[in-house]
Motif scaffolding. Structure first.
Motif, PDB file in Angstrom:
ATOM      1  N   HIS A 101       0.840  -1.201   0.000  1.00 25.16           N
ATOM      2  CA  HIS A 101       0.000   0.000   0.000  1.00 25.16           C
ATOM      3  C   HIS A 101       0.874   1.249   0.000  1.00 25.16           C
ATOM      4  O   HIS A 101       0.616   2.199  -0.753  1.00 25.16           O
ATOM      5  CB  HIS A 101      -0.939  -0.010   1.213  1.00 25.16           C
ATOM      6  CG  HIS A 101      -1.795   1.206   1.319  1.00 25.16           C
ATOM      7  ND1 HIS A 101      -1.428   2.308   2.056  1.00 25.16           N
ATOM      8  CD2 HIS A 101      -2.996   1.512   0.771  1.00 25.16           C
ATOM      9  CE1 HIS A 101      -2.360   3.227   1.959  1.00 25.16           C
ATOM     10  NE2 HIS A 101      -3.330   2.778   1.189  1.00 25.16           N
TER      11      HIS A 101
ATOM     12  N   LYS B 290       1.449   4.233  -3.044  1.00 26.02           N
ATOM     13  CA  LYS B 290       1.269   5.673  -2.849  1.00 26.02           C
ATOM     14  C   LYS B 290       2.374   6.482  -3.537  1.00 26.02           C
ATOM     15  O   LYS B 290       2.172   7.644  -3.864  1.00 26.02           O
ATOM     16  CB  LYS B 290       1.171   5.994  -1.365  1.00 26.02           C
ATOM     17  CG  LYS B 290      -0.115   5.432  -0.741  1.00 26.02           C
ATOM     18  CD  LYS B 290      -0.201   5.704   0.732  1.00 26.02           C
ATOM     19  CE  LYS B 290      -0.667   7.120   0.933  1.00 26.02           C
ATOM     20  NZ  LYS B 290      -1.024   7.432   2.306  1.00 26.02           N
TER      21      LYS B 290
ATOM     22  N   ASP C  35      -3.480   9.330   5.518  1.00 28.79           N
ATOM     23  CA  ASP C  35      -4.705   8.780   4.920  1.00 28.79           C
ATOM     24  C   ASP C  35      -5.961   9.389   5.530  1.00 28.79           C
ATOM     25  O   ASP C  35      -7.017   9.372   4.916  1.00 28.79           O
ATOM     26  CB  ASP C  35      -4.760   7.261   5.101  1.00 28.79           C
ATOM     27  CG  ASP C  35      -3.851   6.504   4.154  1.00 28.79           C
ATOM     28  OD1 ASP C  35      -3.189   7.144   3.319  1.00 28.79           O
ATOM     29  OD2 ASP C  35      -3.803   5.257   4.260  1.00 28.79           O
TER      30      ASP C  35
ATOM     31  N   ARG D 269       0.741   5.170   7.612  1.00 27.26           N
ATOM     32  CA  ARG D 269      -0.401   5.673   6.842  1.00 27.26           C
ATOM     33  C   ARG D 269      -0.983   6.934   7.455  1.00 27.26           C
ATOM     34  O   ARG D 269      -1.723   7.655   6.801  1.00 27.26           O
ATOM     35  CB  ARG D 269      -1.503   4.615   6.796  1.00 27.26           C
ATOM     36  CG  ARG D 269      -1.093   3.344   6.107  1.00 27.26           C
ATOM     37  CD  ARG D 269      -2.152   2.300   6.234  1.00 27.26           C
ATOM     38  NE  ARG D 269      -2.889   2.224   4.979  1.00 27.26           N
ATOM     39  CZ  ARG D 269      -3.692   1.239   4.660  1.00 27.26           C
ATOM     40  NH1 ARG D 269      -3.895   0.253   5.492  1.00 27.26           N
ATOM     41  NH2 ARG D 269      -4.304   1.238   3.508  1.00 27.26           N
TER      42      ARG D 269
END
Length: 123
Positions: A77, A81, A91, A109
């Motif tokens: 993840h 990004k 996030d 995150r």
């Protein structure tokens, strides 16, 4: 857009790539070891106590494998990004995640404020 210098972004991306490769290797090795253990156990007659030990060991190995897969998903993840230019942004609030936090946890995150609020809410 994150305002981190390009060299910092490249370094953090490299760290994440290295962690990803290490996790993939570890997952592969653990799978091979599990297969070897399973075939060995099929050949050996074991006592009930041995069987209980094996079940406990298998549960621990399974838990570790789940943890590694979860870590891999988090790292993937973070790497994704980079592609969309949102690496280093929270996030939750969209603000920049501090460089010191990213150095400690490149897969982070959330900014420290949002992470702190999340942890307090979970208590």
């Amino acid at each position: 857009m994150n305002e981190l210098p390009q060299e910092q972004l490249q370094r953090l991306q490299g760290v994440l790539e290295q962690r990803k490769l290490a996790l993939l290797e570890q997952i592969e090795n653990e799978a091979a070891e599990a297969d070897a253990r399973a075939s060995l156990l099929n050949e050996i007659e074991a006592s009930p106590a041995d069987n209980a030990s094996v079940r406990t060991l298998n549960a621990l190995v399974s838990e570790a494998a789940e943890h590694n897969l979860a870590q891999l998903a988090i790292i993937k993840h973070a790497l994704a990004k980079f592609a969309d230019g949102s690496y280093g942004l929270c996030d939750n609030c969209g603000e920049a995640i501090g460089l010191s936090r990213l150095n400690a946890r490149p897969e982070a995150r959330l900014c420290i404020d949002c992470q702190t609020r999340l942890e307090k809410a979970q208590r």
